[in-house]
Write an enzyme that holds these catalytic residues in place. Sequence first.
Site, PDB file in Angstrom:
ATOM      1  N   ILE A   1      43.339 -18.428  44.079  1.00  0.00           N
ATOM      2  CA  ILE A   1      44.617 -19.022  43.692  1.00  0.00           C
ATOM      3  C   ILE A   1      45.383 -19.556  44.908  1.00  0.00           C
ATOM      4  CG2 ILE A   1      45.876 -16.815  43.668  1.00  0.00           C
ATOM      5  CD1 ILE A   1      47.153 -17.917  40.998  1.00  0.00           C
TER       6      ILE A   1
ATOM      7  N   ASP B   1      49.126 -21.049  45.827  1.00  0.00           N
ATOM      8  CA  ASP B   1      50.482 -21.386  45.356  1.00  0.00           C
ATOM      9  C   ASP B   1      51.290 -22.058  46.466  1.00  0.00           C
ATOM     10  OD1 ASP B   1      50.876 -18.866  46.601  1.00  0.00           O
ATOM     11  OD2 ASP B   1      51.273 -17.850  44.714  1.00  0.00           O
ATOM     12  N   THR B   2      51.819 -21.257  47.400  1.00  0.00           N
ATOM     13  CA  THR B   2      52.595 -21.899  48.468  1.00  0.00           C
ATOM     14  C   THR B   2      51.694 -22.645  49.450  1.00  0.00           C
ATOM     15  OG1 THR B   2      52.420 -19.951  49.872  1.00  0.00           O
ATOM     16  CG2 THR B   2      54.302 -20.047  48.380  1.00  0.00           C
TER      17      THR B   2
ATOM     18  N   LYS C   1      48.774 -23.112  41.530  1.00  0.00           N
ATOM     19  CA  LYS C   1      49.968 -22.815  40.738  1.00  0.00           C
ATOM     20  C   LYS C   1      51.111 -23.747  41.123  1.00  0.00           C
ATOM     21  CE  LYS C   1      50.778 -18.273  39.930  1.00  0.00           C
ATOM     22  NZ  LYS C   1      51.495 -16.983  39.942  1.00  0.00           N
TER      23      LYS C   1
HETATM   24  N1  HPA Z   1      48.091 -13.415  39.768  1.00  0.00           N
HETATM   25  C1  HPA Z   1      47.481 -12.578  40.633  1.00  0.00           C
HETATM   26  N2  HPA Z   1      47.568 -12.710  41.949  1.00  0.00           N
HETATM   27  C2  HPA Z   1      48.308 -13.736  42.422  1.00  0.00           C
HETATM   28  C3  HPA Z   1      48.952 -14.635  41.562  1.00  0.00           C
HETATM   29  C4  HPA Z   1      48.838 -14.470  40.171  1.00  0.00           C
HETATM   30  O1  HPA Z   1      49.397 -15.220  39.346  1.00  0.00           O
HETATM   31  N3  HPA Z   1      49.574 -15.540  42.354  1.00  0.00           N
HETATM   32  C5  HPA Z   1      49.318 -15.184  43.627  1.00  0.00           C
HETATM   33  N4  HPA Z   1      48.548 -14.108  43.687  1.00  0.00           N
END
Ligand code: HPA
Length: 225
Positions: free
Chosen positions: A143, A145-146, A173
């Site tokens: 994943i 995100d940032t 994300k």
């Molecule tokens: N779920 C689990 N771990 C994570 C997430 C998530 O949505 N985002 C960043 N680490």
Amino acid sequence: MTTSMADVQRKEPGVVIKDGWSGYSLELFNYPEHYQGDLECVYIPHGVIMNRIECLARDILEDIGHHDMMVLCVLKGGYKFCSDLVESIKAQSRSANRRLTTRVEFIRFKSYLNDQSTEDLHIIGPDDLSMLKGKNVLIVEAIVDTGKTMRALLQHVETFQPKMVKVAGLLVKRVPHGAAELPDYVGFVIPNRFVVGYALDYNEYFRDLNHICVISETGKQKYKV
Ligand code: HPA
Ligand code: MG
């Protein structure tokens, strides 16, 4: 050296899941009984994840070619994605009658408590990644995100002078101040919701769930530390 940050040739957003997506009802899918009540919905079914991974493997082979590959798996969340991705790369290379060797190394960051990202980020793993020198490196992350982890890791890897670095992220994300750059290979772009399963955890729970799901309030309370 080709780095993924500078590279804009491919970078497709992958499958984009819209903000309004409320997932599939849990009754429609099979999942471990011990998580009954702890989940809100099935967000991405396991079969969909697997099919998407086959497409990523195909794209990776097209770009990197059937050359030797150093895979750098970001633990713990990346272990299933990495394992299934490498298997698919191997299978597709084999069916094209090509030879390809893959070597997997593991690296770890610790940055999440409950469902919150903590500020400090440090790499736990082999200090010496000199085996990456002159190699095609594929960083595999569950994943993004940032984009902090991805950037830190790219910087770290580049100090070992690989021939090429690419990043595969199963999920990206959409968060405020999200990653400026997409990984080179993206499985799904998802809304800003905390998801679990397929090796993604909430305080170490839910890694044993095959689907990617949204955790319920009950689940959050139950496994809070
Ligand atoms: N779920 C689990 N771990 C994570 C997430 C998530 O949505 N985002 C960043 N680490
Ligand atoms: Mg975690």
